[in-house]
Design an enzyme around this catalytic site. Sequence first.
Site, short mmCIF file in Angstrom:
data_model
loop_
_atom_site.label_atom_id
_atom_site.label_comp_id
_atom_site.label_asym_id
_atom_site.label_seq_id
_atom_site.Cartn_x
_atom_site.Cartn_y
_atom_site.Cartn_z
N ARG A 96 47.14 11.85 -16.53
CA ARG A 96 48.52 12.16 -16.15
C ARG A 96 49.34 10.88 -16.14
O ARG A 96 48.82 9.81 -15.87
CB ARG A 96 48.56 12.81 -14.77
CG ARG A 96 47.98 14.19 -14.80
CD ARG A 96 48.02 14.88 -13.49
NE ARG A 96 47.22 16.09 -13.58
CZ ARG A 96 47.64 17.25 -14.06
NH1 ARG A 96 48.88 17.39 -14.47
NH2 ARG A 96 46.83 18.29 -14.14
N ASN A 112 45.72 0.47 -17.03
CA ASN A 112 45.24 1.66 -17.74
C ASN A 112 44.37 1.23 -18.90
O ASN A 112 44.64 0.22 -19.55
CB ASN A 112 46.43 2.47 -18.27
CG ASN A 112 45.98 3.71 -19.03
OD1 ASN A 112 45.22 4.53 -18.51
ND2 ASN A 112 46.43 3.86 -20.27
N THR A 113 43.33 2.01 -19.13
CA THR A 113 42.53 1.77 -20.33
C THR A 113 42.80 2.89 -21.33
O THR A 113 42.83 4.06 -20.98
CB THR A 113 41.03 1.65 -20.00
OG1 THR A 113 40.32 1.55 -21.23
CG2 THR A 113 40.50 2.81 -19.18
N HIS A 114 43.03 2.47 -22.57
CA HIS A 114 43.45 3.41 -23.62
C HIS A 114 42.52 3.25 -24.83
O HIS A 114 42.26 2.12 -25.26
CB HIS A 114 44.90 3.12 -24.02
CG HIS A 114 45.39 4.04 -25.10
ND1 HIS A 114 45.70 5.35 -24.87
CD2 HIS A 114 45.56 3.84 -26.44
CE1 HIS A 114 46.07 5.93 -26.00
NE2 HIS A 114 45.99 5.02 -26.97
C1 GRF Z 1 38.41 6.83 -22.07
O1 GRF Z 1 38.13 6.60 -23.42
C2 GRF Z 1 39.85 6.55 -21.74
O2 GRF Z 1 40.38 5.47 -22.43
C3 GRF Z 1 40.49 7.84 -22.20
O3 GRF Z 1 39.61 8.84 -21.77
C4 GRF Z 1 38.29 8.30 -21.71
C5 GRF Z 1 37.79 8.51 -20.32
O4 GRF Z 1 36.42 8.45 -20.27
N1 GRF Z 1 41.82 7.97 -21.70
P1 GRF Z 1 35.60 8.47 -18.91
O5 GRF Z 1 36.14 9.59 -18.03
O6 GRF Z 1 35.76 7.12 -18.24
O7 GRF Z 1 34.20 8.73 -19.33
#
Ligand code: GRF
Length: 206
Positions: A96, A112-114
Amino acid sequence: MPTRSTGRVVVLVSGAGTNLAALLAAHDEPAWGGRVVGVVSDRAAAGGLALARAAGVPTAVVAPADFTDRPAWDAALAEAVAVFRPDVVVSAGFMRILGEPVLSRFADRVLNTHPALLPAFPGAHGVRDALAYGARVTGCTLHVVDAGVDTGPIIAQAAVDVLPDDDETSLHERIKVAERALVVEWVGRIARGGLRVEGRRVDVLG
Ligand code: GRF
Protein backbone atom coordinates in the site's frame (compact mmCIF):
# COMPACT_ATOMS: atom_id res chain seq x y z
CA MET A 1 20.11 17.12 9.77
CA PRO A 2 21.43 13.58 10.22
CA THR A 3 19.10 11.24 12.01
CA ARG A 4 20.67 9.62 15.08
CA SER A 5 19.76 5.98 15.50
CA THR A 6 19.24 3.74 18.48
CA GLY A 7 18.72 0.83 16.15
CA ARG A 8 14.96 0.44 16.50
CA VAL A 9 13.54 -1.00 13.26
CA VAL A 10 9.83 -1.38 12.45
CA VAL A 11 8.94 -3.50 9.42
CA LEU A 12 5.74 -3.14 7.37
CA VAL A 13 4.61 -6.31 5.56
CA SER A 14 1.65 -7.51 3.51
CA GLY A 15 2.84 -10.90 2.31
CA ALA A 16 5.15 -13.83 2.94
CA GLY A 17 7.77 -11.73 4.68
CA THR A 18 10.99 -13.28 3.40
CA ASN A 19 12.69 -9.89 3.66
CA LEU A 20 11.40 -9.66 7.22
CA ALA A 21 12.74 -13.16 7.91
CA ALA A 22 16.19 -12.03 6.77
CA LEU A 23 15.99 -8.96 9.03
CA LEU A 24 14.88 -11.13 11.96
CA ALA A 25 17.84 -13.44 11.38
CA ALA A 26 20.19 -10.44 11.28
CA HIS A 27 18.82 -8.90 14.45
CA ASP A 28 19.95 -11.95 16.39
CA GLU A 29 23.54 -10.97 15.50
CA PRO A 30 24.76 -8.29 17.93
CA ALA A 31 27.11 -6.82 15.30
CA TRP A 32 24.19 -6.02 13.01
CA GLY A 33 23.31 -3.21 15.39
CA GLY A 34 19.55 -3.10 14.89
CA ARG A 35 16.52 -4.64 16.56
CA VAL A 36 13.24 -5.35 14.84
CA VAL A 37 11.01 -3.95 17.58
CA GLY A 38 7.67 -4.22 15.80
CA VAL A 39 5.98 -5.55 12.66
CA VAL A 40 2.87 -3.91 11.25
CA SER A 41 0.63 -5.30 8.52
CA ASP A 42 -2.48 -4.29 6.62
CA ARG A 43 -3.53 -7.98 6.45
CA ALA A 44 -4.20 -10.21 9.45
CA ALA A 45 -3.28 -13.24 7.29
CA ALA A 46 0.16 -11.93 6.23
CA GLY A 47 2.78 -14.64 6.64
CA GLY A 48 5.17 -12.03 7.97
CA LEU A 49 3.05 -11.65 11.11
CA ALA A 50 3.50 -15.32 11.98
CA LEU A 51 7.26 -14.99 11.46
CA ALA A 52 7.34 -12.02 13.80
CA ARG A 53 5.31 -13.80 16.47
CA ALA A 54 7.57 -16.84 16.25
CA ALA A 55 10.54 -14.53 16.82
CA GLY A 56 8.86 -12.92 19.82
CA VAL A 57 8.46 -9.56 18.06
CA PRO A 58 5.26 -7.59 18.77
CA THR A 59 2.86 -7.11 15.87
CA ALA A 60 -0.04 -4.88 14.92
CA VAL A 61 -2.65 -5.16 12.18
CA VAL A 62 -4.15 -2.03 10.65
CA ALA A 63 -6.63 -3.32 8.05
CA PRO A 64 -8.27 -0.76 5.74
CA ALA A 65 -11.65 -2.53 6.09
CA ASP A 66 -11.69 -1.56 9.77
CA PHE A 67 -11.65 2.17 8.97
CA THR A 68 -14.27 4.46 7.51
CA ASP A 69 -11.95 6.10 4.99
CA ARG A 70 -8.39 6.37 3.80
CA PRO A 71 -7.37 9.32 6.04
CA ALA A 72 -8.56 7.37 9.11
CA TRP A 73 -6.49 4.35 8.03
CA ASP A 74 -3.44 6.53 7.33
CA ALA A 75 -3.69 8.08 10.81
CA ALA A 76 -4.13 4.68 12.49
CA LEU A 77 -1.14 3.26 10.62
CA ALA A 78 1.05 6.17 11.75
CA GLU A 79 -0.11 5.64 15.32
CA ALA A 80 0.49 1.87 15.22
CA VAL A 81 4.04 2.41 13.95
CA ALA A 82 4.76 5.20 16.44
CA VAL A 83 3.94 2.91 19.37
CA PHE A 84 7.20 1.08 18.61
CA ARG A 85 9.27 4.32 18.63
CA PRO A 86 11.20 3.40 15.47
CA ASP A 87 14.43 4.98 14.27
CA VAL A 88 13.75 3.50 10.87
CA VAL A 89 10.62 2.07 9.23
CA VAL A 90 11.10 -0.50 6.46
CA SER A 91 8.33 -1.20 3.98
CA ALA A 92 9.27 -4.74 2.90
CA GLY A 93 6.55 -6.05 0.64
CA PHE A 94 3.94 -3.68 2.09
CA MET A 95 1.55 -3.37 -0.82
CA ARG A 96 0.00 0.00 0.00
CA ILE A 97 1.05 3.54 -0.63
CA LEU A 98 2.07 5.28 2.57
CA GLY A 99 0.16 8.47 3.27
CA GLU A 100 1.18 11.83 4.64
CA PRO A 101 0.65 10.93 8.34
CA VAL A 102 3.31 8.20 8.20
CA LEU A 103 5.69 10.15 5.97
CA SER A 104 5.56 13.37 7.99
CA ARG A 105 5.84 11.63 11.34
CA PHE A 106 8.89 9.61 10.26
CA ALA A 107 10.30 12.05 7.73
CA ASP A 108 13.30 10.64 5.81
CA ARG A 109 13.20 7.51 7.97
CA VAL A 110 10.79 5.38 5.95
CA LEU A 111 12.50 3.03 3.50
CA ASN A 112 11.05 0.81 0.79
CA THR A 113 12.47 -2.13 -1.08
CA HIS A 114 11.39 -2.47 -4.69
CA PRO A 115 12.09 -5.41 -7.05
CA ALA A 116 13.50 -3.42 -9.98
CA LEU A 117 16.29 -0.95 -10.69
CA LEU A 118 14.46 2.34 -10.15
CA PRO A 119 13.62 4.63 -11.82
CA ALA A 120 12.88 1.77 -14.24
CA PHE A 121 9.73 -0.24 -13.61
CA PRO A 122 8.12 1.42 -10.60
CA GLY A 123 4.75 0.27 -9.29
CA ALA A 124 3.20 -2.98 -8.17
CA HIS A 125 4.52 -5.14 -11.04
CA GLY A 126 8.20 -4.25 -11.28
CA VAL A 127 9.31 -7.80 -12.09
CA ARG A 128 6.59 -8.48 -14.67
CA ASP A 129 7.15 -5.11 -16.33
CA ALA A 130 10.93 -5.60 -16.64
CA LEU A 131 10.37 -9.01 -18.20
CA ALA A 132 7.70 -7.74 -20.60
CA TYR A 133 9.94 -4.87 -21.66
CA GLY A 134 12.74 -7.27 -22.51
CA ALA A 135 15.26 -5.87 -20.02
CA ARG A 136 18.43 -7.97 -19.84
CA VAL A 137 19.35 -6.67 -16.40
CA THR A 138 16.99 -5.76 -13.60
CA GLY A 139 17.40 -5.97 -9.82
CA CYS A 140 16.27 -4.31 -6.64
CA THR A 141 16.36 -0.88 -5.05
CA LEU A 142 16.27 0.28 -1.44
CA HIS A 143 15.07 3.87 -1.31
CA VAL A 144 13.72 6.53 1.01
CA VAL A 145 9.96 6.85 0.62
CA ASP A 146 8.55 10.18 -0.58
CA ALA A 147 5.04 11.12 -1.63
CA GLY A 148 5.37 9.48 -5.06
CA VAL A 149 5.22 5.82 -6.05
CA ASP A 150 8.77 4.41 -5.87
CA THR A 151 10.24 7.86 -6.58
CA GLY A 152 12.23 8.61 -3.40
CA PRO A 153 16.00 9.07 -3.08
CA ILE A 154 17.94 5.87 -3.74
CA ILE A 155 20.03 4.31 -0.96
CA ALA A 156 21.37 1.18 -2.65
CA GLN A 157 20.75 -1.11 -5.60
CA ALA A 158 21.77 -4.58 -6.76
CA ALA A 159 21.64 -5.83 -10.35
CA VAL A 160 20.28 -9.23 -11.38
CA ASP A 161 20.58 -10.70 -14.89
CA VAL A 162 17.40 -11.68 -16.70
CA LEU A 163 17.91 -15.20 -18.05
CA PRO A 164 16.44 -16.37 -21.39
CA ASP A 165 14.05 -18.85 -19.75
CA ASP A 166 12.93 -16.62 -16.91
CA ASP A 167 9.29 -16.23 -16.04
CA GLU A 168 8.02 -13.76 -13.46
CA THR A 169 8.33 -16.28 -10.62
CA SER A 170 11.88 -17.45 -11.35
CA LEU A 171 13.12 -13.92 -11.91
CA HIS A 172 11.44 -12.60 -8.77
CA GLU A 173 12.95 -15.43 -6.70
CA ARG A 174 16.48 -14.50 -7.90
CA ILE A 175 15.80 -10.83 -7.30
CA LYS A 176 14.60 -11.63 -3.78
CA VAL A 177 17.91 -13.36 -2.98
CA ALA A 178 19.77 -10.17 -3.91
CA GLU A 179 17.10 -8.04 -2.23
CA ARG A 180 17.41 -9.79 1.13
CA ALA A 181 21.17 -9.25 1.18
CA LEU A 182 20.76 -5.60 0.18
CA VAL A 183 18.08 -4.92 2.78
CA VAL A 184 19.99 -6.59 5.61
CA GLU A 185 23.23 -4.77 4.78
CA TRP A 186 21.77 -1.29 4.39
CA VAL A 187 19.10 -1.38 7.06
CA GLY A 188 21.86 -2.58 9.41
CA ARG A 189 24.08 0.35 8.46
CA ILE A 190 21.22 2.78 8.91
CA ALA A 191 20.21 1.19 12.22
CA ARG A 192 23.77 1.61 13.44
CA GLY A 193 24.50 5.08 12.20
CA GLY A 194 21.40 6.80 10.82
CA LEU A 195 21.08 8.56 7.50
CA ARG A 196 21.04 12.06 6.09
CA VAL A 197 18.86 12.96 3.12
CA GLU A 198 19.51 16.13 1.10
CA GLY A 199 17.46 16.35 -2.05
CA ARG A 200 18.15 13.15 -3.95
CA ARG A 201 21.38 12.46 -2.10
CA VAL A 202 21.38 9.94 0.76
CA ASP A 203 24.35 9.56 3.10
CA VAL A 204 24.26 6.47 5.27
CA LEU A 205 26.24 7.18 8.40
CA GLY A 206 26.77 3.63 9.68
C1 GRF B 1 9.68 -8.10 -2.51
O1 GRF B 1 10.28 -8.49 -3.72
C2 GRF B 1 9.36 -6.64 -2.50
O2 GRF B 1 10.31 -5.85 -3.13
C3 GRF B 1 8.07 -6.62 -3.29
O3 GRF B 1 7.36 -7.74 -2.81
C4 GRF B 1 8.30 -8.72 -2.36
C5 GRF B 1 7.96 -9.03 -0.94
O4 GRF B 1 8.48 -10.24 -0.55
N1 GRF B 1 7.37 -5.38 -3.13
P1 GRF B 1 8.44 -10.76 0.95
O5 GRF B 1 7.03 -10.57 1.49
O6 GRF B 1 9.47 -9.99 1.74
O7 GRF B 1 8.78 -12.21 0.83
